[in-house]
Design a protein around this motif. Structure first.
Motif, short mmCIF file in Angstrom:
data_model
loop_
_atom_site.label_atom_id
_atom_site.label_comp_id
_atom_site.label_asym_id
_atom_site.label_seq_id
_atom_site.Cartn_x
_atom_site.Cartn_y
_atom_site.Cartn_z
N ALA A 29 43.24 -36.48 23.54
CA ALA A 29 43.36 -37.70 23.96
C ALA A 29 42.38 -38.64 24.66
CB ALA A 29 44.45 -37.65 25.18
N LEU A 30 41.54 -38.02 25.48
CA LEU A 30 40.20 -38.62 25.57
C LEU A 30 39.31 -39.14 24.30
CD1 LEU A 30 39.01 -36.73 28.64
CD2 LEU A 30 40.07 -38.83 28.66
N THR A 31 39.52 -38.29 23.33
CA THR A 31 38.66 -38.77 22.15
C THR A 31 39.53 -39.91 21.44
OG1 THR A 31 38.02 -36.31 21.61
CG2 THR A 31 38.05 -37.66 20.00
N LEU A 32 40.64 -39.85 21.54
CA LEU A 32 41.37 -41.19 20.67
C LEU A 32 41.01 -42.37 21.61
CD1 LEU A 32 44.64 -39.57 19.92
CD2 LEU A 32 43.08 -40.20 18.24
N PHE A 33 40.92 -42.21 22.92
CA PHE A 33 40.53 -43.45 23.75
C PHE A 33 39.28 -43.99 23.51
CE2 PHE A 33 43.84 -41.58 27.08
CZ PHE A 33 44.71 -42.41 26.76
N ALA A 34 38.31 -42.98 23.29
CA ALA A 34 36.83 -43.13 22.97
C ALA A 34 36.75 -43.68 21.78
CB ALA A 34 35.99 -41.84 23.09
N SER A 35 37.51 -43.43 20.88
CA SER A 35 37.55 -43.86 19.34
C SER A 35 38.15 -45.49 19.35
CB SER A 35 38.50 -43.11 18.42
OG SER A 35 37.76 -41.93 18.31
N SER A 36 39.14 -45.55 19.97
CA SER A 36 39.86 -46.89 20.08
C SER A 36 38.98 -47.97 20.85
CB SER A 36 41.31 -47.08 20.71
OG SER A 36 41.04 -46.64 22.13
N THR A 37 38.15 -47.37 21.93
CA THR A 37 37.32 -48.34 22.72
C THR A 37 36.11 -48.57 21.94
OG1 THR A 37 37.57 -47.29 24.77
CG2 THR A 37 35.73 -48.30 24.70
N ILE A 38 35.71 -47.72 20.87
CA ILE A 38 34.33 -48.01 20.13
C ILE A 38 34.67 -49.11 19.04
CG2 ILE A 38 33.00 -47.00 18.33
CD1 ILE A 38 32.86 -44.58 20.18
N LEU A 39 36.15 -49.03 18.46
CA LEU A 39 36.59 -49.63 17.56
C LEU A 39 36.78 -51.01 17.84
CD1 LEU A 39 37.64 -49.86 14.52
CD2 LEU A 39 39.81 -49.16 15.23
N ILE A 40 37.13 -51.05 19.06
CA ILE A 40 37.30 -52.58 19.55
C ILE A 40 36.16 -53.23 19.87
CG2 ILE A 40 37.82 -53.83 21.73
CD1 ILE A 40 40.47 -52.99 19.88
N ILE A 41 35.04 -52.58 20.36
CA ILE A 41 33.76 -52.95 20.39
C ILE A 41 33.18 -53.54 19.11
CG2 ILE A 41 31.41 -52.56 21.06
CD1 ILE A 41 32.54 -50.80 23.33
N LEU A 42 33.28 -52.66 18.30
CA LEU A 42 32.92 -53.14 16.76
C LEU A 42 33.53 -54.38 16.10
CD1 LEU A 42 32.58 -49.51 15.18
CD2 LEU A 42 30.55 -50.97 16.12
N ILE A 43 34.91 -54.37 16.24
CA ILE A 43 35.55 -55.61 16.20
C ILE A 43 34.98 -56.86 16.70
CG2 ILE A 43 37.89 -56.65 15.91
CD1 ILE A 43 38.95 -53.84 15.52
N LYS A 44 34.82 -56.63 18.18
CA LYS A 44 34.40 -58.00 18.69
C LYS A 44 32.98 -58.36 18.17
CE LYS A 44 33.82 -59.20 23.63
NZ LYS A 44 33.90 -58.87 24.95
N GLN A 45 32.17 -57.38 18.14
CA GLN A 45 30.76 -57.81 17.44
C GLN A 45 30.89 -58.35 16.02
OE1 GLN A 45 28.35 -54.31 17.46
NE2 GLN A 45 27.96 -54.26 19.59
N ARG A 46 31.91 -57.85 15.32
CA ARG A 46 32.20 -58.32 13.90
C ARG A 46 32.76 -59.80 13.87
NH1 ARG A 46 32.34 -55.43 8.75
NH2 ARG A 46 32.83 -57.13 7.22
N LEU A 47 33.53 -59.94 15.01
CA LEU A 47 34.24 -61.39 15.17
C LEU A 47 33.04 -62.40 15.52
CD1 LEU A 47 37.79 -60.66 16.18
CD2 LEU A 47 36.92 -61.53 14.14
N LYS A 48 32.03 -62.06 16.00
CA LYS A 48 31.03 -62.95 16.71
C LYS A 48 30.09 -63.49 15.57
CE LYS A 48 30.19 -61.13 21.15
NZ LYS A 48 29.24 -60.41 22.32
N LYS A 49 30.10 -62.92 14.53
CA LYS A 49 29.47 -63.12 13.08
C LYS A 49 30.24 -64.12 12.16
CE LYS A 49 26.84 -58.97 13.39
NZ LYS A 49 26.28 -57.83 12.70
N VAL A 50 31.37 -64.42 12.70
CA VAL A 50 32.31 -64.87 11.54
C VAL A 50 32.25 -66.60 11.59
CG1 VAL A 50 34.64 -65.58 11.45
CG2 VAL A 50 34.17 -63.30 11.72
N GLU A 51 31.40 -67.08 12.82
CA GLU A 51 31.49 -68.52 12.77
C GLU A 51 30.97 -69.13 11.65
OE1 GLU A 51 29.46 -69.05 16.43
OE2 GLU A 51 30.95 -68.07 17.75
N GLY A 52 29.80 -68.45 11.06
CA GLY A 52 29.32 -69.52 10.08
C GLY A 52 29.54 -69.30 8.78
N LEU A 53 30.80 -68.41 8.53
CA LEU A 53 31.32 -68.22 7.06
C LEU A 53 32.21 -69.21 6.74
CD1 LEU A 53 32.07 -64.48 7.66
CD2 LEU A 53 29.83 -65.73 6.49
N ALA A 54 32.59 -69.30 5.43
CA ALA A 54 33.60 -70.24 4.77
C ALA A 54 35.10 -69.85 5.44
CB ALA A 54 33.36 -70.10 3.35
#
Length: 78
Positions: A8-33
């Protein structure tokens, strides 16, 4: 530590890392078509769904671990 709790702790850590990566990815979206922005937001939504499923699985495993621990500690009437 219980095996289910470790998973369960591994799943929580994985979901936290995934959310952080998604947040970073969405920050780069502003300049796209517009078309690319739509695709990126769809992928982000899918990632959030997957992260939610991981977190939900972690909660279920924690509940199962608690239930098993309580079941073990119950006095037996023999």
């Amino acid at each position: 530590m219980n095996r289910l709790v470790r998973i369960a702790l591994t799943l929580f850590a994985s979901s936290t890392i995934l959310i952080i990566l998604i947040k970073q990815r969405l920050k780069k979206v502003e300049g796209l078509a517009d078309e690319l922005v739509r695709d990126e937001t769809q992928m982000a939504a899918l990632g959030i769904i997957i992260a939610g499923a991981l977190a939900a699985g972690g909660f279920v495993l924690i509940i199962i671990a608690i239930a098993r621990a309580r079941k073990k500690n119950l006095p037996r009437n023999e």
